[in-house]
Design an enzyme around this catalytic site. Structure first.
Site, PDB file in Angstrom:
ATOM      1  N   HIS A  32      38.902  37.676  38.119  1.00  0.00           N
ATOM      2  CA  HIS A  32      40.139  37.203  38.314  1.00  0.00           C
ATOM      3  C   HIS A  32      40.585  36.231  37.418  1.00  0.00           C
ATOM      4  O   HIS A  32      41.220  34.960  37.627  1.00  0.00           O
ATOM      5  CB  HIS A  32      40.017  36.544  39.815  1.00  0.00           C
ATOM      6  CG  HIS A  32      39.774  37.475  40.991  1.00  0.00           C
ATOM      7  ND1 HIS A  32      38.804  37.019  42.103  1.00  0.00           N
ATOM      8  CD2 HIS A  32      39.929  38.790  41.199  1.00  0.00           C
ATOM      9  CE1 HIS A  32      38.580  37.833  42.934  1.00  0.00           C
ATOM     10  NE2 HIS A  32      39.165  39.144  42.310  1.00  0.00           N
TER      11      HIS A  32
HETATM   12  C1  LIG Z   1      36.638  45.301  37.957  1.00  0.00           C
HETATM   13  C2  LIG Z   1      37.870  44.765  38.779  1.00  0.00           C
HETATM   14  C3  LIG Z   1      37.873  44.417  40.219  1.00  0.00           C
HETATM   15  C4  LIG Z   1      38.599  43.608  40.690  1.00  0.00           C
HETATM   16  N1  LIG Z   1      38.664  43.502  42.215  1.00  0.00           N
HETATM   17  C5  LIG Z   1      39.574  43.075  42.765  1.00  0.00           C
HETATM   18  C6  LIG Z   1      39.802  43.306  44.152  1.00  0.00           C
HETATM   19  O1  LIG Z   1      38.809  43.886  44.858  1.00  0.00           O
HETATM   20  N2  LIG Z   1      40.760  42.817  44.792  1.00  0.00           N
HETATM   21  C7  LIG Z   1      41.666  42.181  44.091  1.00  0.00           C
HETATM   22  O2  LIG Z   1      42.908  41.526  44.725  1.00  0.00           O
HETATM   23  N3  LIG Z   1      41.771  41.968  42.844  1.00  0.00           N
HETATM   24  C8  LIG Z   1      40.554  42.642  42.213  1.00  0.00           C
HETATM   25  N4  LIG Z   1      40.679  42.391  40.792  1.00  0.00           N
HETATM   26  C9  LIG Z   1      41.646  41.534  40.181  1.00  0.00           C
HETATM   27  C10 LIG Z   1      43.128  42.284  40.165  1.00  0.00           C
HETATM   28  O3  LIG Z   1      42.903  43.824  40.115  1.00  0.00           O
HETATM   29  C11 LIG Z   1      43.790  41.731  38.950  1.00  0.00           C
HETATM   30  O4  LIG Z   1      44.016  40.574  39.119  1.00  0.00           O
HETATM   31  C12 LIG Z   1      45.367  42.232  38.945  1.00  0.00           C
HETATM   32  O5  LIG Z   1      45.305  43.879  38.797  1.00  0.00           O
HETATM   33  C13 LIG Z   1      45.996  41.698  37.817  1.00  0.00           C
HETATM   34  O6  LIG Z   1      47.192  42.225  37.697  1.00  0.00           O
HETATM   35  P1  LIG Z   1      48.400  42.085  36.210  1.00  0.00           P
HETATM   36  O7  LIG Z   1      49.448  42.939  36.647  1.00  0.00           O
HETATM   37  O8  LIG Z   1      48.121  40.825  35.910  1.00  0.00           O
HETATM   38  O9  LIG Z   1      47.358  42.847  34.905  1.00  0.00           O
HETATM   39  P2  LIG Z   1      46.836  44.230  34.994  1.00  0.00           P
HETATM   40  O10 LIG Z   1      46.710  45.122  36.358  1.00  0.00           O
HETATM   41  O11 LIG Z   1      45.391  44.241  34.459  1.00  0.00           O
HETATM   42  O12 LIG Z   1      47.635  45.093  34.121  1.00  0.00           O
HETATM   43  C14 LIG Z   1      48.012  45.026  32.673  1.00  0.00           C
HETATM   44  C15 LIG Z   1      48.492  46.249  32.220  1.00  0.00           C
HETATM   45  O13 LIG Z   1      49.050  46.101  30.789  1.00  0.00           O
HETATM   46  C16 LIG Z   1      48.621  46.991  29.899  1.00  0.00           C
HETATM   47  N5  LIG Z   1      48.963  46.252  28.632  1.00  0.00           N
HETATM   48  C17 LIG Z   1      48.168  45.198  28.254  1.00  0.00           C
HETATM   49  N6  LIG Z   1      48.438  44.892  26.880  1.00  0.00           N
HETATM   50  C18 LIG Z   1      49.513  45.950  26.573  1.00  0.00           C
HETATM   51  C19 LIG Z   1      50.005  46.023  25.563  1.00  0.00           C
HETATM   52  N7  LIG Z   1      50.092  45.181  24.340  1.00  0.00           N
HETATM   53  N8  LIG Z   1      50.944  47.115  25.344  1.00  0.00           N
HETATM   54  C20 LIG Z   1      51.192  47.974  26.482  1.00  0.00           C
HETATM   55  N9  LIG Z   1      50.192  47.832  27.386  1.00  0.00           N
HETATM   56  C21 LIG Z   1      49.539  46.681  27.718  1.00  0.00           C
HETATM   57  C22 LIG Z   1      47.263  47.077  30.616  1.00  0.00           C
HETATM   58  O14 LIG Z   1      46.425  48.255  29.770  1.00  0.00           O
HETATM   59  C23 LIG Z   1      47.360  47.074  31.937  1.00  0.00           C
HETATM   60  O15 LIG Z   1      47.656  48.326  32.479  1.00  0.00           O
HETATM   61  C24 LIG Z   1      39.762  43.263  40.038  1.00  0.00           C
HETATM   62  C25 LIG Z   1      39.986  43.170  38.667  1.00  0.00           C
HETATM   63  C26 LIG Z   1      39.039  44.101  37.960  1.00  0.00           C
HETATM   64  C27 LIG Z   1      39.118  44.187  36.462  1.00  0.00           C
END
Ligand SMILES: Cc1cc2nc3c(=O)[nH]c(=O)nc-3n(C[C@H](O)[C@H](O)[C@H](O)COP(=O)(O)OP(=O)(O)OC[C@H]3O[C@@H](n4cnc5c(N)ncnc54)[C@H](O)[C@@H]3O)c2cc1C
Length: 538
Positions: free
Chosen positions: A475
């Protein structure tokens, strides 16, 4: 690098199709007058993202995971901690443990008090309701018709009822909806699972929007730099299969790369700490000292318990013929252990009397795993682990680039336990896990502690074990924090301070960690960001 093709023109460009970015792209492209480009570095899909327990196949899979790791530090006893992050449509929502936890009303009220108008609980609640479709709970708090399907998975294991009873014996009550009026208590995890399938933002937000002629989704597209004209962001330079491309945004660029990659992209673009950027030969476009600072994460030791009673853990029921049985059940009814949330049972508890809200999280996983060639696999020994950690840690780390090369991973320094209160609360959480697991109701299961074990009695012994064994719960947040102080990166409308036409919308904008998992709040941030972008740029 080949020649750059003529830049395509859009109204909005969204970088990153994760929990937040997919939502932003869906909402912005709902109006056919908006031309939207969504860039995603990873592929469109992977078969293991559909079946919930597929997370065990994705957590170490480089095809869909950035597979970062942290720098060694004293609080990890010199270990590098794995930092998995989703790299495909849906982002981390496509590889995560599927638990659905909003956090507490107080989390968002605190954000508002920190100087972020519009982020108090009463302001964000409509977005939490708008995003979800959850058939139960109180309608004042829960949404019925949003794109994201949330369910209560069946309690397929008698173990859970026993632990809930044991928790009752130490004063922790059962709470049927921790995303409702109050978070307090122990409960089965609500999940982003419907009819046995994972509900990622790719499924729930991009699938319905994919055919819109005004939305272009490019996968395998790595954003390398933001294009700036003075203090205005005009577009994005990105690469696809080694070819450099540019796209222009007439209205706004929304960076949704997640807590590791969003600060990385800002720094690569010359937005960040001037000395650090100059030392790497990057021309400073805009000084913003908070970029990559304020990293927060849940540092979570796993207490481990062997279970003598046969047939209650995944180790007994999910190996060999048991696994075949579970696979058949999933194929026929979708109600098997294959649709198990990462931690199916969780408790939100107080470290001491007199607190107005829980400050600790405990999560139970009904099996022991071991490292296998394709990721973690079910161990032979039957047992249960229970992770236990403070929900709102005060220790802060950093994420910074170490090279102008966009493909080079940034350096992640957590500084776990640098705030002494985090260590104190972690010890307290471990002791509460122990109290529940040794309560009288647990006796029939024949439970025996193996970690921290007999050498984990004093506070210092427990902390020593934490340093040697704890991992995160995945997280990371806060590295482009929202606020109005000198270390804030975005304002309360998620506009990057000092740069026009540029926003950040993902988990990186959280000023503090929410009380629980971070997928639901990241999706809420996507919903609220889209709403603000539309209002501000029309
Ligand atoms: C293994 C794991 C288990 C988890 N379990 C849980 C759970 O059970 N419940 C829960 O609530 N949360 C969980 N989380 C946390 C939660 O999933 C994340 O906090 C949330 O998905 C973050 O969302 P975000 O939009 O910030 O980033 P992300 O969902 O990570 O999205 C970022 C996206 O941007 C893309 N990206 C990044 N840089 C670039 C670039 N330069 N050019 C183009 N694309 C790019 C990435 O490839 C990705 O697709 C977990 C996370 C992981 C990794």
């Amino acid at each position: 690098m080949g020649a750059i093709l003529a830049a395509m023109e859009y109204d909005y460009i969204v970088v990153g199709a994760g929990s937040a970015g997919a939502v932003v792209a869906n909402r912005l492209s709902a109006d056919p007058r908006h031309k939207v480009l969504l860039l995603e570095a990873g592929p469109a899909d992977h078969p293991w993202t559909r079946i919930p327990v597929g997370y065990s196949r994705l957590i170490t899979n480089p095809a869909v995971n950035w597979l970062y790791s942290s720098e060694p530090e004293a609080s990890t006893n010199g270990r590098r901690i794995p930092v998995p992050r989703g790299k495909l449509l849906g982002g981390s929502s496509a590889i995560n443990g599927l638990a659905f936890v909003r956090g507490q009303a107080q989390d968002f009220d605190t954000w508002a008090q920190m100087g972020n108008p519009g982020w108090a609980y009463e302001d964000v609640l409509p977005f939490f309701k708008r995003m979800e479709s959850y058939p139960e709970g109180d309608e004042r708090f829960r949404g019925r018709s949003g794109p994201l399907k949330v369910t209560n998975p069946l309690p397929l294991n008698p173990l859970y009822a026993t632990v809930i009873k044991a928790a009752g014996e130490v004063g922790i009550r059962h709470n049927p909806d921790y995303n409702g009026a109050t978070q307090d208590g122990i409960a089965m995890s609500q999940a982003t699972i419907a009819s046995g399938w994972r509900m990622s933002t790719a499924r729930c937000y991009l699938d319905p929007a994919r055919r819109r002629p005004n939305l272009r989704i490019e996968t395998g597209a790595l954003a390398e730099r933001l294009l700036l004209d003075g203090k205005r962001c005009t577009g994005v330079r990105y690469s696809v299969g080694g070819e450099s491309r540019e796209a222009r945004a007439g209205r706004a660029v929304v960076v949704s790369g997640g807590s590791i990659n969003s600060p990385q992209l800002l720094e690569l673009s010359g937005i960040g700490q001037p000395d650090r950027l100059r030392a790497l030969g990057i021309e400073v476009q805009h000084a913003l000292p908070g970029v990559g600072e304020n990293l927060r994460e849940h540092y979570a030791p796993r207490t481990r318990w062997t279970i003598g009673q046969r047939g209650v853990t995944f180790n007994d029921r999910g190996r060999g013929l048991g696994l075949v049985h579970q696979a058949l059940r999933w194929a026929l009814n979708r109600d098997s252990l294959l649709s198990m949330v990462g931690a199916p049972l969780r408790a939100f508890v107080r470290s001491r009397h007199g607190l107005d809200a829980p400050d600790l999280l405990l999560g139970w996983v009904p099996m022991f795993t071991e490292a296998g060639p394709r990721g973690p696999r079910i161990a032979r020994q039957s047992g249960v682990s229970c992770y236990a950690h403070p929900m709102r840690p005060e220790s802060k780390g950093t994420i910074h680039i170490v090279s102008p090369d966009p493909k080079r991973p940034p350096e992640i320094r957590y500084n776990f336990l640098s705030a002494p209160v985090d260590g104190e609360l972690t010890v307290r959480a471990v002791r509460i896990a122990r109290a529940i697991m040794t309560a009288p109701a647990m006796a029939p299961l024949q439970v025996a502690e193996i970690a921290p074990g007999p050498n984990g009695n004093s506070d210092e012994e427990i902390l020593d074990w934490v340093r040697r064994a704890a991992e995160t719960t995945y997280h990371p947040v806060g590295t482009c924090k929202m606020g109005s102080d000198p270390m804030a990166v975005v304002d309360a409308r998620l506009r990057v301070h000092g740069i026009e036409g540029l926003r950040v919308a993902d988990a990186s904008i959280m000023p503090t960690l929410t009380s629980g998992n971070t997928n639901a709040p990241s999706i809420m941030i996507g919903e609220k960001a889209a709403d603000m972008v539309i209002r501000d740029t029309m």
